[in-house]
Scaffold this motif. Structure first.
Motif, PDB file in Angstrom:
ATOM      1  N   SER A 110     -11.642 -39.503  29.007  1.00 39.98           N
ATOM      2  CA  SER A 110     -11.865 -39.080  27.623  1.00 39.98           C
ATOM      3  C   SER A 110     -11.034 -37.836  27.298  1.00 39.98           C
ATOM      4  CB  SER A 110     -13.345 -38.790  27.391  1.00 39.98           C
ATOM      5  OG  SER A 110     -13.746 -37.664  28.149  1.00 39.98           O
ATOM      6  N   ASP A 140     -11.948 -34.957  25.988  1.00 42.35           N
ATOM      7  CA  ASP A 140     -12.537 -33.694  26.425  1.00 42.35           C
ATOM      8  C   ASP A 140     -12.362 -33.488  27.923  1.00 42.35           C
ATOM      9  OD1 ASP A 140     -14.354 -35.792  26.840  1.00 42.35           O
ATOM     10  OD2 ASP A 140     -16.106 -34.502  26.608  1.00 42.35           O
ATOM     11  N   LYS A 141     -12.469 -34.543  28.700  1.00 44.76           N
ATOM     12  CA  LYS A 141     -12.261 -34.433  30.148  1.00 44.76           C
ATOM     13  C   LYS A 141     -10.786 -34.199  30.476  1.00 44.76           C
ATOM     14  CE  LYS A 141     -16.401 -36.924  31.214  1.00 44.76           C
ATOM     15  NZ  LYS A 141     -17.047 -38.062  31.827  1.00 44.76           N
ATOM     16  N   VAL A 189      -8.731 -32.513  28.619  1.00 49.20           N
ATOM     17  CA  VAL A 189      -8.485 -31.096  28.327  1.00 49.20           C
ATOM     18  C   VAL A 189      -8.971 -30.228  29.486  1.00 49.20           C
ATOM     19  CG1 VAL A 189      -9.137 -29.161  26.825  1.00 49.20           C
ATOM     20  CG2 VAL A 189      -8.451 -31.343  25.824  1.00 49.20           C
ATOM     21  N   ARG A 233     -15.893 -24.962  34.165  1.00 47.91           N
ATOM     22  CA  ARG A 233     -15.414 -26.076  33.330  1.00 47.91           C
ATOM     23  C   ARG A 233     -15.815 -27.422  33.925  1.00 47.91           C
ATOM     24  NH1 ARG A 233     -11.364 -24.840  29.436  1.00 47.91           N
ATOM     25  NH2 ARG A 233     -10.598 -22.713  29.622  1.00 47.91           N
ATOM     26  N   LEU A 270     -19.098 -30.539  32.907  1.00 48.49           N
ATOM     27  CA  LEU A 270     -18.964 -31.993  32.818  1.00 48.49           C
ATOM     28  C   LEU A 270     -19.842 -32.703  33.842  1.00 48.49           C
ATOM     29  CD1 LEU A 270     -15.103 -32.278  32.366  1.00 48.49           C
ATOM     30  CD2 LEU A 270     -16.859 -32.561  30.617  1.00 48.49           C
ATOM     31  N   ASN A 300     -20.696 -33.119  28.063  1.00 47.91           N
ATOM     32  CA  ASN A 300     -19.460 -32.739  27.383  1.00 47.91           C
ATOM     33  C   ASN A 300     -19.350 -31.231  27.427  1.00 47.91           C
ATOM     34  OD1 ASN A 300     -18.749 -35.354  26.650  1.00 47.91           O
ATOM     35  ND2 ASN A 300     -20.005 -35.269  24.810  1.00 47.91           N
TER      36      ASN A 300
END
Length: 109
Positions: free
Chosen positions: A5, A7-8, A10, A77, A81, A107
Motif C-alpha cells: 500500500s 502508506d507502507k 512511504v 514507523r 504498522l 496505518n
C-alpha cells in the motif's frame, strides 16, 4: 511489490532514507544493499552495509543524539504498522537493518 500500500511504501522509503543517511555519515561503507521482498505474512525490508559497524546496545542506550533518534524513528514507523525492526551490527562488521511489515495492521499516524 505491487500489493504494498501507499502508506507502507512511504514508511519503507523513510526507513531506507534514514539508513542511507546513516551509512553516508557514519559507516565508511563501500557497499550498501537494499531489498524489499514479499514474505508469507507481509513484507521484508533489509538494508545491509559493509561499514565500520557499531554497538547497537550502547548506541540505543546512549544520549538522544540525532543518529539515535533516527534509529528510534525507524523502529517507531515500523511499529505503527504492526511490524518489527531489528538492527544487527558490531564494530568492524557492518550493519544490517531488517524490517518486517505485516500485510494487515495499523496505518501510520
Amino acid at each position: 511489490p505491487e500489493d504494498l500500500s501507499a502508506d507502507k511504501a512511504v514508511v519503507c522509503f523513510r526507513i531506507v532514507q534514514e539508513a542511507v543517511t546513516n551509512v553516508l555519515r557514519h559507516a565508511k561503507a563501500s557497499r550498501l544493499e537494499v531489498a524489499l521482498r514479499k514474505a508469507d505474512s507481509g513484507f521484508a525490508l533489509s538494508i545491509k552495509d559493509d561499514g565500520v559497524g557499531f554497538s547497537v546496545s550502547k548506541t540505543m542506550a546512549g544520549t538522544a543524539d540525532r543518529w539515535t533518534m533516527g534509529l528510534l524513528g525507524m523502529r517507531e514507523r515500523v511499529r505503527a504498522l504492526g511490524g518489527t525492526l531489528t538492527i544487527h551490527s558490531a564494530p568492524k562488521q557492518g550493519t544490517t537493518i531488517l524490517a518486517h511489515i505485516p500485510l494487515g495492521g495499523s496505518n501510520p499516524p
